[in-house]
Motif scaffolding. Structure first.
Motif, short mmCIF file in Angstrom:
data_model
loop_
_atom_site.label_atom_id
_atom_site.label_comp_id
_atom_site.label_asym_id
_atom_site.label_seq_id
_atom_site.Cartn_x
_atom_site.Cartn_y
_atom_site.Cartn_z
N LEU A 1 -67.13 16.11 38.52
CA LEU A 1 -68.00 16.39 38.51
C LEU A 1 -68.77 16.88 40.17
N SER A 2 -67.86 17.01 41.01
CA SER A 2 -67.61 17.75 42.61
C SER A 2 -65.74 16.95 42.91
N ASP A 3 -65.06 18.12 44.03
CA ASP A 3 -64.53 18.17 44.48
C ASP A 3 -63.67 15.86 44.49
N GLU A 4 -64.11 15.12 44.49
CA GLU A 4 -63.86 13.97 44.98
C GLU A 4 -64.89 13.13 43.75
N TYR A 5 -65.76 13.41 43.11
CA TYR A 5 -65.91 12.27 41.59
C TYR A 5 -65.89 12.33 40.40
N SER A 6 -65.38 11.62 39.63
CA SER A 6 -65.07 12.36 38.06
C SER A 6 -65.35 11.16 37.54
N ILE A 7 -66.00 11.51 36.01
CA ILE A 7 -66.14 10.71 35.60
C ILE A 7 -64.33 10.06 33.79
N VAL A 8 -64.26 9.15 33.54
CA VAL A 8 -62.63 9.24 32.95
C VAL A 8 -62.83 8.37 32.25
N GLU A 9 -61.78 8.84 30.44
CA GLU A 9 -62.04 7.49 29.72
C GLU A 9 -60.40 6.96 29.63
N LEU A 10 -60.95 5.42 29.46
CA LEU A 10 -59.33 5.71 30.32
C LEU A 10 -59.81 3.99 29.23
N ILE A 11 -58.12 3.91 28.16
CA ILE A 11 -57.92 2.51 27.48
C ILE A 11 -57.56 2.04 27.35
N ALA A 12 -57.73 0.97 27.61
CA ALA A 12 -57.71 -0.43 28.33
C ALA A 12 -56.50 -1.33 27.39
N GLY A 13 -55.30 -2.31 27.83
CA GLY A 13 -54.32 -3.05 27.66
C GLY A 13 -54.96 -3.99 27.31
N LYS A 14 -53.60 -4.64 27.30
CA LYS A 14 -53.52 -6.42 27.73
C LYS A 14 -53.33 -6.35 28.55
N THR A 15 -53.53 -6.09 29.63
CA THR A 15 -53.84 -6.32 31.06
C THR A 15 -54.92 -7.03 31.42
N VAL A 16 -55.77 -6.53 30.68
CA VAL A 16 -57.44 -6.88 30.94
C VAL A 16 -58.59 -7.53 30.35
N HIS A 17 -57.35 -7.15 29.13
CA HIS A 17 -57.37 -7.98 27.03
C HIS A 17 -58.49 -9.72 27.97
N GLY A 18 -59.85 -9.31 27.09
CA GLY A 18 -60.00 -10.77 26.67
C GLY A 18 -60.92 -11.50 28.71
N GLN A 19 -60.70 -10.12 29.39
CA GLN A 19 -61.98 -10.41 30.99
C GLN A 19 -62.66 -9.55 31.00
N SER A 20 -63.97 -10.16 31.59
CA SER A 20 -64.89 -9.39 31.82
C SER A 20 -65.74 -8.81 32.60
N LEU A 21 -66.14 -7.53 32.99
CA LEU A 21 -66.49 -6.99 34.03
C LEU A 21 -66.33 -7.62 35.06
N ILE A 22 -66.98 -8.76 35.05
CA ILE A 22 -67.14 -9.72 36.87
C ILE A 22 -66.33 -10.15 36.95
N ASP A 23 -65.51 -10.34 35.42
CA ASP A 23 -63.70 -10.84 36.42
C ASP A 23 -63.29 -10.32 37.05
N LEU A 24 -63.65 -9.30 36.52
CA LEU A 24 -62.90 -7.70 36.81
C LEU A 24 -62.42 -7.67 38.08
N ASP A 25 -64.37 -7.60 38.39
CA ASP A 25 -64.44 -7.11 39.59
C ASP A 25 -65.20 -5.65 39.90
N ILE A 26 -65.02 -4.83 39.30
CA ILE A 26 -64.97 -2.95 39.26
C ILE A 26 -65.64 -2.62 40.21
N ARG A 27 -66.71 -2.51 40.21
CA ARG A 27 -68.06 -2.52 41.38
C ARG A 27 -67.67 -3.04 42.66
N ALA A 28 -67.25 -3.88 42.15
CA ALA A 28 -67.53 -4.69 44.33
C ALA A 28 -65.77 -3.63 44.30
N LYS A 29 -64.73 -4.53 44.03
CA LYS A 29 -63.59 -3.68 44.26
C LYS A 29 -63.11 -2.23 44.66
N TYR A 30 -63.12 -1.80 43.24
CA TYR A 30 -63.56 -0.67 43.13
C TYR A 30 -64.67 0.38 43.98
#
Ligand code: ADP
Length: 218
Positions: A143-172
């Motif tokens: 999107l710019s030098d600093e920002y992007s949109i990516v498509e990631l493939i979810a693996g076993k490490t995140v299987h069965g976890q909700s977005l809240i469990d992973l805390d993606i917005r707050a942590k990352y």
């Protein structure tokens, strides 16, 4: 009324644009100096003409001003690409998209008033490099030098976890825009949405945050 497009230069890039626009039912005028190229696209485009677009009178007689969008896909001949673009700008064409061969060419095209400059080889190179570096990155859009949109493939490490469990917005500081599961796509998923092995998640964020998240979770 159907939108009218003109594609100047029928090499690999221009040819592919011409084909794709035609397949989507658009009116396309295909232009090239090379007779063989014009013959090749005569059955694909609405009209195909042999013409040198560095000649102002030629451009005027083609009525280029009346097209909604003109795509300049002249490859190696940078001088012709610049001259053609300049005349399209001067004639007042509404939308002009031009393919740049290198960064200097891009700079000149922006300076003379091209509305959009594309750099397909460079952009594709960047996207493929991201995909090669990380198996989990399926696609990448800068999107710019600093920002992007990516498509990631979810693996076993995140299987069965909700977005809240992973805390993606707050942590990352990243936002999950969508989750693709097979044919289904959930746009703007709720925080309670859980992930499954094999899901494709589309994330927007700062590159450094996306990298951190990818490293920790994927
Ligand atoms: P690509 O890298 O997309 O394959 P090319 O350089 O092979 O691009 O193709 C560009 C096309 O532009 C060629 O078919 C060439 O004949 C055409 N072309 C070059 N100069 C002009 C011009 N002045 N007017 C119209 N077409 C041109």
């Amino acid at each position: 009324m159907k939108k009218q497009f003109a594609v100047i230069g029928l090499g690999r890039f221009g040819g592919s644009i011409c084909k794709s626009l035609s397949e989507q039912g658009m009116e396309v005028l295909a232009i090239d100096t090379n007779e063989d190229k014009v013959n090749e696209y005569a059955t694909i485009a609405t009209h195909a003409v042999i013409a040198d677009t560095t000649d102002e009178n030629t451009l005027k007689s083609l009525g280029i001003r009346n097209f909604d969008h003109v795509i300049v896909a002249i490859g190696d001949n940078i001088q012709s690409s610049i001259l053609t673009t300049l005349m399209l700008v001067e004639l007042g064409v509404n939308h002009i998209t031009v393919k740049a061969q290198n960064d200097y060419h891009e700079k000149v095209l922006n300076k003379i008033g091209a509305h959009k400059v594309v750099h397909p080889e460079r952009d594709m190179g960047v996207r493929i490099a991201h995909n090669i570096i990380s198996k989990n990155v399926l696609d990448y859009l800068e999107l710019s030098d600093e920002y992007s949109i990516v498509e990631l493939i979810a693996g076993k490490t995140v299987h069965g976890q909700s977005l809240i469990d992973l805390d993606i917005r707050a942590k990352y500081g990243c936002n999950v825009m969508a989750i693709k599961r097979g044919e289904e796509i959930n746009v703007s998923p709720a925080a309670t949405e859980y992930l499954m092995n094999g899901d494709i998640i589309i994330v927007i964020g700062a590159d450094k945050d996306i990298n951190r998240m990818e490293h920790d979770l994927f």
